[in-house]
Design a protein around this motif. Sequence first.
Motif, PDB file in Angstrom:
ATOM      1  N   TRP A 190     -50.542  42.798  81.907  1.00 26.39           N
ATOM      2  CA  TRP A 190     -49.162  42.489  81.563  1.00 26.39           C
ATOM      3  C   TRP A 190     -48.250  43.612  82.012  1.00 26.39           C
ATOM      4  O   TRP A 190     -48.542  44.782  81.780  1.00 26.39           O
ATOM      5  CB  TRP A 190     -49.031  42.268  80.054  1.00 26.39           C
ATOM      6  CG  TRP A 190     -47.740  41.641  79.639  1.00 26.39           C
ATOM      7  CD1 TRP A 190     -47.165  40.518  80.147  1.00 26.39           C
ATOM      8  CD2 TRP A 190     -46.856  42.104  78.623  1.00 26.39           C
ATOM      9  NE1 TRP A 190     -45.986  40.252  79.508  1.00 26.39           N
ATOM     10  CE2 TRP A 190     -45.778  41.209  78.561  1.00 26.39           C
ATOM     11  CE3 TRP A 190     -46.882  43.187  77.753  1.00 26.39           C
ATOM     12  CZ2 TRP A 190     -44.724  41.370  77.679  1.00 26.39           C
ATOM     13  CZ3 TRP A 190     -45.845  43.340  76.863  1.00 26.39           C
ATOM     14  CH2 TRP A 190     -44.775  42.435  76.827  1.00 26.39           C
ATOM     15  N   LYS A 191     -47.172  43.254  82.689  1.00 26.03           N
ATOM     16  CA  LYS A 191     -46.171  44.203  83.198  1.00 26.03           C
ATOM     17  C   LYS A 191     -46.809  45.316  84.023  1.00 26.03           C
ATOM     18  O   LYS A 191     -46.503  46.487  83.858  1.00 26.03           O
ATOM     19  CB  LYS A 191     -45.363  44.792  82.037  1.00 26.03           C
ATOM     20  CG  LYS A 191     -44.472  43.757  81.374  1.00 26.03           C
ATOM     21  CD  LYS A 191     -43.497  44.416  80.425  1.00 26.03           C
ATOM     22  CE  LYS A 191     -42.534  43.386  79.870  1.00 26.03           C
ATOM     23  NZ  LYS A 191     -41.504  43.981  79.043  1.00 26.03           N
ATOM     24  N   GLY A 192     -47.725  44.938  84.901  1.00 21.32           N
ATOM     25  CA  GLY A 192     -48.347  45.890  85.813  1.00 21.32           C
ATOM     26  C   GLY A 192     -49.350  46.819  85.158  1.00 21.32           C
ATOM     27  O   GLY A 192     -49.754  47.804  85.765  1.00 21.32           O
ATOM     28  N   GLN A 193     -49.759  46.544  83.935  1.00 20.61           N
ATOM     29  CA  GLN A 193     -50.719  47.387  83.240  1.00 20.61           C
ATOM     30  C   GLN A 193     -51.927  46.560  82.824  1.00 20.61           C
ATOM     31  O   GLN A 193     -51.868  45.337  82.774  1.00 20.61           O
ATOM     32  CB  GLN A 193     -50.071  48.017  82.010  1.00 20.61           C
ATOM     33  CG  GLN A 193     -48.881  48.905  82.337  1.00 20.61           C
ATOM     34  CD  GLN A 193     -48.276  49.491  81.083  1.00 20.61           C
ATOM     35  OE1 GLN A 193     -48.975  50.061  80.265  1.00 20.61           O
ATOM     36  NE2 GLN A 193     -46.972  49.321  80.919  1.00 20.61           N
ATOM     37  N   SER A 194     -53.013  47.254  82.507  1.00 17.89           N
ATOM     38  CA  SER A 194     -54.246  46.597  82.093  1.00 17.89           C
ATOM     39  C   SER A 194     -54.759  47.254  80.822  1.00 17.89           C
ATOM     40  O   SER A 194     -54.716  48.478  80.687  1.00 17.89           O
ATOM     41  CB  SER A 194     -55.290  46.714  83.207  1.00 17.89           C
ATOM     42  OG  SER A 194     -56.522  46.202  82.779  1.00 17.89           O
ATOM     43  N   LYS A 195     -55.234  46.434  79.881  1.00 16.99           N
ATOM     44  CA  LYS A 195     -55.771  46.943  78.627  1.00 16.99           C
ATOM     45  C   LYS A 195     -56.982  46.116  78.250  1.00 16.99           C
ATOM     46  O   LYS A 195     -56.923  44.885  78.242  1.00 16.99           O
ATOM     47  CB  LYS A 195     -54.725  46.863  77.521  1.00 16.99           C
ATOM     48  CG  LYS A 195     -55.240  47.265  76.149  1.00 16.99           C
ATOM     49  CD  LYS A 195     -54.159  47.191  75.103  1.00 16.99           C
ATOM     50  CE  LYS A 195     -54.651  47.606  73.742  1.00 16.99           C
ATOM     51  NZ  LYS A 195     -55.268  48.917  73.689  1.00 16.99           N
ATOM     52  N   GLU A 196     -58.101  46.791  77.938  1.00 20.66           N
ATOM     53  CA  GLU A 196     -59.284  46.054  77.481  1.00 20.66           C
ATOM     54  C   GLU A 196     -59.088  45.640  76.032  1.00 20.66           C
ATOM     55  O   GLU A 196     -58.689  46.434  75.185  1.00 20.66           O
ATOM     56  CB  GLU A 196     -60.553  46.884  77.626  1.00 20.66           C
ATOM     57  CG  GLU A 196     -61.791  46.085  77.263  1.00 20.66           C
ATOM     58  CD  GLU A 196     -63.096  46.751  77.661  1.00 20.66           C
ATOM     59  OE1 GLU A 196     -64.141  46.110  77.466  1.00 20.66           O
ATOM     60  OE2 GLU A 196     -63.071  47.889  78.161  1.00 20.66           O
ATOM     61  N   LEU A 197     -59.362  44.371  75.763  1.00 20.40           N
ATOM     62  CA  LEU A 197     -59.203  43.826  74.420  1.00 20.40           C
ATOM     63  C   LEU A 197     -60.534  43.855  73.679  1.00 20.40           C
ATOM     64  O   LEU A 197     -61.594  43.715  74.265  1.00 20.40           O
ATOM     65  CB  LEU A 197     -58.685  42.388  74.487  1.00 20.40           C
ATOM     66  CG  LEU A 197     -57.344  42.177  75.186  1.00 20.40           C
ATOM     67  CD1 LEU A 197     -57.004  40.695  75.240  1.00 20.40           C
ATOM     68  CD2 LEU A 197     -56.242  42.951  74.477  1.00 20.40           C
ATOM     69  N   GLY A 198     -60.458  44.016  72.371  1.00 20.99           N
ATOM     70  CA  GLY A 198     -61.645  44.000  71.515  1.00 20.99           C
ATOM     71  C   GLY A 198     -61.312  43.247  70.246  1.00 20.99           C
ATOM     72  O   GLY A 198     -60.280  42.603  70.128  1.00 20.99           O
ATOM     73  N   GLY A 199     -62.184  43.338  69.246  1.00 25.06           N
ATOM     74  CA  GLY A 199     -61.924  42.690  67.965  1.00 25.06           C
ATOM     75  C   GLY A 199     -62.201  41.203  67.974  1.00 25.06           C
ATOM     76  O   GLY A 199     -61.552  40.451  67.263  1.00 25.06           O
TER      77      GLY A 199
END
Length: 166
Positions: free
Chosen positions: A25-34
Amino acid sequence: MAITLSNGKEVNLYSARFLHIYLLWKGQSKELGGFQNGEAFSSQRTTADTTMQGDFHSNVMFFDTEDDTGTLTLNTYPGTSTTDILFNLYHLQHDEMQAGLLSADQMFGLNIVNDSTGEKITAEGCRLAGLPNNQGNEQAYSLAWTVLAGYYQNTGADVDDSMFTN
């Protein structure tokens, strides 16, 4: 594949260790958990890539479709950072949206990678279909988020077989 631990708990290795879900999102990446153990996500294309039809004389004809859309379901635990992110994205996409064409900032993407099998799912142009139903009981306490993808592609690992080499 699953293993049973010494305490009797069964762990599904497919989702527990090798599966990575990235939010783009918006040129960024984040690994999701939970995610709920063993049920992090499910996904599928909206329609088949190829459909079959017969003519009046039962001659088979194949048609390739141009529909690249898909649907994903993310199963999160309440109170996790991923749940908070999805609630935030839902409100950004639905509460603040203006009439007209959607901008790229209002969409997000998902990349799902399985390190064990080499499978990769790419979902782009994603919107949350709505808020999830709350399912609160002792056996299954999760929120099922439906994600609609404008572009959905699923690829597997390279084949290690001489029959499929160039």
